[in-house]
Design an enzyme around this catalytic site. Structure first.
Site, PDB file in Angstrom:
ATOM      1  N   SER A  74       0.837  -1.190   0.000  1.00  0.00           N
ATOM      2  CA  SER A  74       0.000   0.000   0.000  1.00  0.00           C
ATOM      3  C   SER A  74       0.882   1.253   0.000  1.00  0.00           C
ATOM      4  CB  SER A  74      -0.963  -0.037   1.184  1.00  0.00           C
ATOM      5  OG  SER A  74      -1.994   0.911   1.030  1.00  0.00           O
ATOM      6  N   ASP A  82      -9.331  -4.697  -5.132  1.00  0.00           N
ATOM      7  CA  ASP A  82      -8.632  -3.501  -4.661  1.00  0.00           C
ATOM      8  C   ASP A  82      -9.010  -2.330  -5.558  1.00  0.00           C
ATOM      9  OD1 ASP A  82      -6.956  -1.543  -3.764  1.00  0.00           O
ATOM     10  OD2 ASP A  82      -5.102  -2.701  -4.004  1.00  0.00           O
ATOM     11  N   HIS A 137      -7.810  -5.326  -0.670  1.00  0.00           N
ATOM     12  CA  HIS A 137      -6.651  -4.533  -0.273  1.00  0.00           C
ATOM     13  C   HIS A 137      -6.238  -4.946   1.138  1.00  0.00           C
ATOM     14  CE1 HIS A 137      -4.063  -0.995  -0.874  1.00  0.00           C
ATOM     15  NE2 HIS A 137      -4.130  -0.875   0.457  1.00  0.00           N
TER      16      HIS A 137
END
Length: 338
Positions: A176, A276, A306
């Site tokens: 991320s 995601d 995610h």
């Protein structure tokens, strides 16, 4: 045909109830902690973000950990995970945690557990970087911290009589926001042309990139995919980027015009999840690397949300480690034959 495909993609992901419960608590706490004025209520978030101390005593798999100060004056440190002993020098993975540049820590329980697993199953020494967080420390603080950790590694070599490290097989990794940091740190380091540490590869797990444009995946998965949505993503960029900058800033929005990749930029592995909302940006990043003539391997998990790797109950969390291991082995072999 295309309409039916989009409708199918927008279904809610199938998740165990235990994972849903964990996600609910994390998202609820993050939503409250991320104040509308752009600050973070860290005291409140700490009620959910449990930390664990490093332990010199090996766990049941023989992994031990300790914290090293990189620059105590700015609170920069890293948690080092090592096996009890090793017969030959081990590769090094320098890892940057996620959390939208503003939340979580190298000491957070999910990241401590994950890095222990990486150490064990990848056969590597892992440095989990506790970089400074936004909005107290905006761009480029996290990038500066990452480069300085590599400098610390170059100088100190994590001296340990039982475990030696191979600095010609150093991987920069992150998830991320940490994936975003990993890219920019790798670019800075290779542009500086350091000879002591050779970056063998970058491992970007669902890296966080963006722009003012709303992509198809962001729109389609809004309100469907857990953890990430446009509001939280926008908040993270506002907290991290310089005051007054928009999401087209080069830290977020890499293009063929502003991504001046160094000649020695290492091979990259880019991990993408089907659920995601940021996946379109991640594909664009991988395409950009290819356009720039850089080696890139894209690994897709169609059912992954995610942050899926933080939930060991999800099968893809285990599959990810296998993919990373294969990428590292291939990168080390390529370096040896070069």
């Amino acid at each position: 045909m295309e309409a039916s495909k989009r409708q199918e993609t927008a279904r809610a992901p199938a998740l165990p109830w235990t994972v849903r419960f964990q996600i609910f608590g994390l998202v609820a706490a993050a939503s409250v902690a991320q104040r509308l004025n752009g600050t973070v209520n860290r005291s409140f978030f700490s009620l959910v973000d449990r930390h664990v101390r490093a332990s010199a005593r090996p766990d049941k798999f023989g992994v031990r950990s300790d914290d090293v100060d990189v620059d105590a004056s700015r609170g920069l440190w890293a948690r080092v995970f090592k096996p009890s002993e090793a017969q030959s020098p081990l590769p090094v993975v320098v890892y940057f945690h996620g959390g939208g540049f503003a939340l979580l820590s190298a000491a957070s329980v999910p990241y401590d557990n994950m890095c222990r697993r990486f150490c064990r199953e990848l056969g590597a020494v892992v440095l989990s970087v506790n970089y400074r967080l936004a909005p107290e420390h905006r761009y480029p603080a996290a990038y500066d911290d990452g480069v300085d950790v590599l400098g610390y590694l170059e100088k100190n070599r994590l001296q340990d009589p039982a475990v030696q490290v191979d600095l010609s097989a150093c991987f920069v990794a992150g998830d991320s926001a940490g994936g975003n940091i990993a890219h920019h740190v790798a670019q800075r380091w290779t542009a500086a042309k350091s000879k002591s540490i050779r970056l063998a590869g970058t491992i970007l797990v669902q890296p966080f990139f963006g722009g003012e444009e709303r992509t198809e995946s962001e729109r389609r998965l809004e309100g469907v995919a857990p953890i990430v949505n446009m509001r939280r993503s926008d908040w993270s960029w506002r907290a991290f980027l310089p005051e007054g900058a928009d999401r087209n800033h080069r830290a977020a929005h890499l293009t063929s015009e502003n991504a001046d990749l160094a000649e020695g930029f290492p091979p990259a592995m880019v991990v993408i999840g089907g659920f995601d909302p940021e996946k379109d940006w991640q594909r664009r990043y991988a395409d950009l690397l290819q356009q720039k003539g850089k080696a890139v391997q894209v690994v897709e998990f169609p059912e992954a949300i995610h942050g899926f790797f933080l939930f060991p109950k999800l099968p893809d969390a285990g599959n990810l480690v296998k993919e990373i291991k294969a990428f590292m082995d291939k990168s080390k072999a390529s370096a040896s034959s070069a």
